[in-house]
Design a protein around this motif. Structure first.
Motif, PDB file in Angstrom:
ATOM      1  N   GLY A 269      -0.757  -5.807  -7.766  1.00 15.34           N
ATOM      2  CA  GLY A 269      -0.191  -6.640  -6.705  1.00 15.34           C
ATOM      3  C   GLY A 269      -0.506  -6.057  -5.346  1.00 15.34           C
ATOM      4  O   GLY A 269      -0.901  -4.894  -5.228  1.00 15.34           O
ATOM      5  N   GLU A 270      -0.318  -6.887  -4.337  1.00 14.30           N
ATOM      6  CA  GLU A 270      -0.624  -6.448  -2.974  1.00 14.30           C
ATOM      7  C   GLU A 270       0.378  -5.399  -2.491  1.00 14.30           C
ATOM      8  O   GLU A 270       1.435  -5.229  -3.095  1.00 14.30           O
ATOM      9  N   ASN A 271       0.041  -4.797  -1.379  1.00 10.53           N
ATOM     10  CA  ASN A 271       0.963  -3.837  -0.761  1.00 10.53           C
ATOM     11  C   ASN A 271       2.294  -4.522  -0.486  1.00 10.53           C
ATOM     12  O   ASN A 271       2.328  -5.658  -0.025  1.00 10.53           O
ATOM     13  N   GLY A 272       3.354  -3.821  -0.798  1.00 10.46           N
ATOM     14  CA  GLY A 272       4.688  -4.347  -0.496  1.00 10.46           C
ATOM     15  C   GLY A 272       5.169  -5.427  -1.454  1.00 10.46           C
ATOM     16  O   GLY A 272       6.222  -6.013  -1.247  1.00 10.46           O
ATOM     17  N   SER A 273       4.405  -5.689  -2.519  1.00 10.28           N
ATOM     18  CA  SER A 273       4.801  -6.786  -3.425  1.00 10.28           C
ATOM     19  C   SER A 273       5.952  -6.376  -4.351  1.00 10.28           C
ATOM     20  O   SER A 273       6.707  -7.225  -4.821  1.00 10.28           O
ATOM     21  N   GLY A 274       6.081  -5.079  -4.642  1.00  8.88           N
ATOM     22  CA  GLY A 274       7.211  -4.632  -5.471  1.00  8.88           C
ATOM     23  C   GLY A 274       6.816  -3.821  -6.702  1.00  8.88           C
ATOM     24  O   GLY A 274       7.655  -3.552  -7.567  1.00  8.88           O
ATOM     25  N   LYS A 275       5.551  -3.384  -6.777  1.00  8.52           N
ATOM     26  CA  LYS A 275       5.080  -2.648  -7.968  1.00  8.52           C
ATOM     27  C   LYS A 275       5.833  -1.333  -8.154  1.00  8.52           C
ATOM     28  O   LYS A 275       6.346  -1.033  -9.230  1.00  8.52           O
TER      29      LYS A 275
ATOM     30  N   PHE B 105      12.933   8.170  -7.279  1.00 10.24           N
ATOM     31  CA  PHE B 105      11.998   9.238  -6.919  1.00 10.24           C
ATOM     32  C   PHE B 105      11.552   9.083  -5.464  1.00 10.24           C
ATOM     33  O   PHE B 105      10.799   9.878  -4.951  1.00 10.24           O
ATOM     34  N   ARG B 106      12.031   7.992  -4.810  1.00 15.00           N
ATOM     35  CA  ARG B 106      11.576   7.762  -3.435  1.00 15.00           C
ATOM     36  C   ARG B 106      12.580   8.227  -2.399  1.00 15.00           C
ATOM     37  O   ARG B 106      12.215   8.558  -1.286  1.00 15.00           O
ATOM     38  N   SER B 107      13.849   8.169  -2.769  1.00 20.43           N
ATOM     39  CA  SER B 107      14.854   8.520  -1.773  1.00 20.43           C
ATOM     40  C   SER B 107      16.113   9.020  -2.473  1.00 20.43           C
ATOM     41  O   SER B 107      16.452   8.563  -3.561  1.00 20.43           O
TER      42      SER B 107
ATOM     43  N   TYR C 222      17.576   1.795  -1.984  1.00 20.72           N
ATOM     44  CA  TYR C 222      16.944   0.975  -3.034  1.00 20.72           C
ATOM     45  C   TYR C 222      17.794  -0.214  -3.484  1.00 20.72           C
ATOM     46  O   TYR C 222      17.310  -1.104  -4.175  1.00 20.72           O
ATOM     47  N   ILE C 223      19.064  -0.236  -3.105  1.00 25.76           N
ATOM     48  CA  ILE C 223      19.859  -1.429  -3.415  1.00 25.76           C
ATOM     49  C   ILE C 223      19.405  -2.534  -2.460  1.00 25.76           C
ATOM     50  O   ILE C 223      19.276  -2.295  -1.251  1.00 25.76           O
ATOM     51  N   GLN C 224      19.134  -3.711  -3.008  1.00 19.50           N
ATOM     52  CA  GLN C 224      18.617  -4.808  -2.189  1.00 19.50           C
ATOM     53  C   GLN C 224      19.537  -5.090  -1.005  1.00 19.50           C
ATOM     54  O   GLN C 224      20.764  -5.091  -1.161  1.00 19.50           O
ATOM     55  N   HIS C 225      18.916  -5.343   0.152  1.00 22.02           N
ATOM     56  CA  HIS C 225      19.708  -5.646   1.347  1.00 22.02           C
ATOM     57  C   HIS C 225      20.703  -6.765   1.045  1.00 22.02           C
ATOM     58  O   HIS C 225      20.366  -7.713   0.334  1.00 22.02           O
ATOM     59  N   GLU C 226      21.851  -6.646   1.615  1.00 20.03           N
ATOM     60  CA  GLU C 226      22.896  -7.691   1.517  1.00 20.03           C
ATOM     61  C   GLU C 226      23.382  -7.960   0.103  1.00 20.03           C
ATOM     62  O   GLU C 226      23.852  -9.055  -0.210  1.00 20.03           O
TER      63      GLU C 226
HETATM   64  N1  LIG Z   1      16.652  -2.273   0.129  1.00 16.79           N
HETATM   65  C1  LIG Z   1      15.696  -3.206   0.148  1.00 16.79           C
HETATM   66  N2  LIG Z   1      16.041  -4.519   0.018  1.00 16.79           N
HETATM   67  C2  LIG Z   1      15.092  -5.481   0.028  1.00 16.79           C
HETATM   68  N3  LIG Z   1      13.770  -5.222   0.158  1.00 16.79           N
HETATM   69  C3  LIG Z   1      13.393  -3.953   0.303  1.00 16.79           C
HETATM   70  C4  LIG Z   1      14.322  -2.874   0.295  1.00 16.79           C
HETATM   71  N4  LIG Z   1      13.656  -1.717   0.425  1.00 16.79           N
HETATM   72  C5  LIG Z   1      12.351  -2.053   0.523  1.00 16.79           C
HETATM   73  N5  LIG Z   1      12.180  -3.387   0.441  1.00 16.79           N
HETATM   74  C6  LIG Z   1      10.932  -4.166   0.424  1.00 16.79           C
HETATM   75  O1  LIG Z   1      10.585  -4.260  -0.938  1.00 16.79           O
HETATM   76  C7  LIG Z   1       9.195  -4.226  -1.107  1.00 16.79           C
HETATM   77  C8  LIG Z   1       8.970  -3.175  -2.170  1.00 16.79           C
HETATM   78  O2  LIG Z   1       7.818  -2.533  -2.041  1.00 16.79           O
HETATM   79  P1  LIG Z   1       7.147  -1.582  -3.091  1.00 16.79           P
HETATM   80  O3  LIG Z   1       7.087  -0.265  -2.469  1.00 16.79           O
HETATM   81  O4  LIG Z   1       7.731  -1.714  -4.429  1.00 16.79           O
HETATM   82  O5  LIG Z   1       5.722  -2.291  -3.068  1.00 16.79           O
HETATM   83  P2  LIG Z   1       4.359  -1.903  -3.745  1.00 16.79           P
HETATM   84  O6  LIG Z   1       3.886  -3.138  -4.423  1.00 16.79           O
HETATM   85  O7  LIG Z   1       4.496  -0.688  -4.522  1.00 16.79           O
HETATM   86  O8  LIG Z   1       3.457  -1.659  -2.459  1.00 16.79           O
HETATM   87  P3  LIG Z   1       2.253  -0.604  -2.197  1.00 16.79           P
HETATM   88  O9  LIG Z   1       1.037  -1.175  -2.840  1.00 16.79           O
HETATM   89  O10 LIG Z   1       2.149  -0.612  -0.708  1.00 16.79           O
HETATM   90  O11 LIG Z   1       2.651   0.705  -2.747  1.00 16.79           O
HETATM   91  C9  LIG Z   1       8.588  -3.983   0.254  1.00 16.79           C
HETATM   92  O12 LIG Z   1       8.096  -5.205   0.736  1.00 16.79           O
HETATM   93  C10 LIG Z   1       9.753  -3.502   1.094  1.00 16.79           C
HETATM   94  O13 LIG Z   1       9.686  -3.919   2.420  1.00 16.79           O
END
Ligand SMILES: Nc1ncnc2c1ncn2[C@@H]1O[C@H](COP(=O)(O)OP(=O)(O)OP(=O)(O)O)[C@@H](O)[C@H]1O
Ligand SMILES: [Mg+2]
Length: 368
Positions: free
Chosen positions: A30-36, A52-54, A60-64
């Motif tokens: 998936g693309e950057n930021g897609s959620g992988k 492992f990120r923070s 890591y809990i989804q906003h709102e």
């Molecule tokens: N607490 C949060 N609530 C909602 N969305 C969030 C939260 N924290 C991060 N995000 C978003 O969730 C997405 C998760 O990204 P993630 O790091 O899993 O992507 P990725 O596919 O691994 O990207 P990359 O290829 O750049 O590593 C990002 O778009 C980020 O902005």
């Protein structure tokens, strides 16, 4: 115990992701930021109770949303899959359930679901402080030696108490001696387990590294945290006056380290970034292989496979992971970097990730 199905709610941008992974190889593109990475983060949460990120759970809990939830069915060789779940609330509360029962601690999850992570941050194992390498050793010992956790906890408690006394000052060496018995007894136990584990791990590591790159010559040396010629008792006794001066315990297993040496010096100073990644991958795969040989299957998370690796080494890493016969989750931004010729007998599922939505990709559908 591989994951039979996984259900992730409100972890970062994953509002609701539910899928059935392959028991062998899963490739998420998936693309950057897609959620992988968030998918791997959720699996890690389920094993370690932390990301492992923070270290901050709120990140890591989804906003709102009030909480996130990761739920899975774990395969068992005999009997029905075991349901396990972890819920983390914004206020910090954590709830772990195994087979519908509330678990006492996340350690119970770690025992059931050993997870190894190889990601672009893996260098920290070489460049980070000794505590990172102690964690690496202790993870292995924890799964290798069932007595270890009890000794480790007792020793940590004794060490904390002793350091509190030392910090307060005005304590004599003779009074300190009364507190040291437990520290020494449990500290020796922790050390013996660690030493035995590193000895067992080393041949695995050398073999795995030679498969990844036969020209890389790297050795492992375990430093126990004090003069190897002395018992812990002798070191603690000899160090009391200095501990009183410093206000903390300066010698013992709390200073242990795993020294990773290349032929020409410290691995960190000598090896290229890609070579360092191979060394770290070899260490983690070796830990995994050792567990597998003990009849304990585990899950490998490989985040951003292509980072720092050329095509040849990516292929070697994939071949090695495939041969482990464990469940693997690999992420990558493009399919070209994961186009490895998996064996026909390997169950490979390809998923695409788009804006937090995971779907079995056409490649996966054709093959399944
Ligand atoms: N607490 C949060 N609530 C909602 N969305 C969030 C939260 N924290 C991060 N995000 C978003 O969730 C997405 C998760 O990204 P993630 O790091 O899993 O992507 P990725 O596919 O691994 O990207 P990359 O290829 O750049 O590593 C990002 O778009 C980020 O902005
Ligand atoms: Mg990522």
């Amino acid at each position: 115990m591989p994951l039979v199905c996984l259900d992730i709610s409100h972890v970062r941008n994953l509002s609701s992701v539910r899928f059935e992974p392959s028991p062998q190889v899963n490739v998420i593109i998936g693309e950057n930021g897609s959620g992988k990475t968030s998918v791997l983060e959720a699996i890690h949460l389920l094993s370690f109770g932390r990301s492992f990120r923070s270290h901050k759970h709120k990140t890591y809990i989804q906003h709102e949303t009030e909480h996130c939830l990761v739920f899975a069915q774990l395969h068992q060789d005999q009997g029905n899959p075991v349901p396990v779940g972890l819920q983390r609330h914004r206020d910090g509360q954590i709830e772990v359930r195994i087979q519908g029962q509330r678990a006492q601690s996340v350690v119970e999850l770690a025992e059931r679901l050993p997870v190894q992570l190889i990601n672009p941050d893996a260098f920290r194992l070489l460049e980070g402080s000794p505590s990172v390498r102690r964690q690496f050793i202790d993870w292995g010992v924890f799964h290798f030696d069932s007595e270890f956790i009890r000794a480790w906890r007792g020793w940590q408690k004794a060490l904390k108490q002793r350091n509190t006394l030392l910090r307060r000052g005005k304590i004599s060496a003779s009074l300190l001696a009364a507190f040291d018995q437990e520290l020494i007894r449990l500290g020796e136990q922790v050390n013996t387990s660690r030493k035995a584990y590193v000895e067992r791990l080393t041949p695995y590591f050398l073999k795995v590294l030679s498969l990844l790159n036969e020209d890389l010559k790297v050795s492992l040396q375990f430093f126990q945290g004090w003069d190897s010629q002395k018992s812990l008792e002798a070191a603690v006794v000899a160090g009391r006056e200095r501990d009183i001066e410093l206000g903390y315990t300066h010698t013992g297993p709390q200073r242990a380290d795993l020294r990773v040496k290349a032929e020409t010096g410290d691995a960190l100073d000598t090896l290229s970034r890609g070579q360092q990644k191979l060394v770290v991958s070899a260490l983690k795969i070796a830990q995994g292989q050792l567990l597998i040989d003990m009849g304990r299957p585990l899950v490998f998370l490989v985040d951003d496979l292509p980072a720092e690796l050329d095509a040849n080494h990516r292929q070697k890493l994939c071949r090695l992971l495939e041969s482990l016969e464990s469940q693997i989750f690999i992420t990558s931004v493009g399919p070209d970097t994961t186009d490895f010729a998996w064996a026909d007998t390997t169950d490979v599922r390809h998923f695409s990730m788009n804006n937090g939505e995971l779907s079995l990709s056409s490649k996966g559908l054709q093959e399944s």
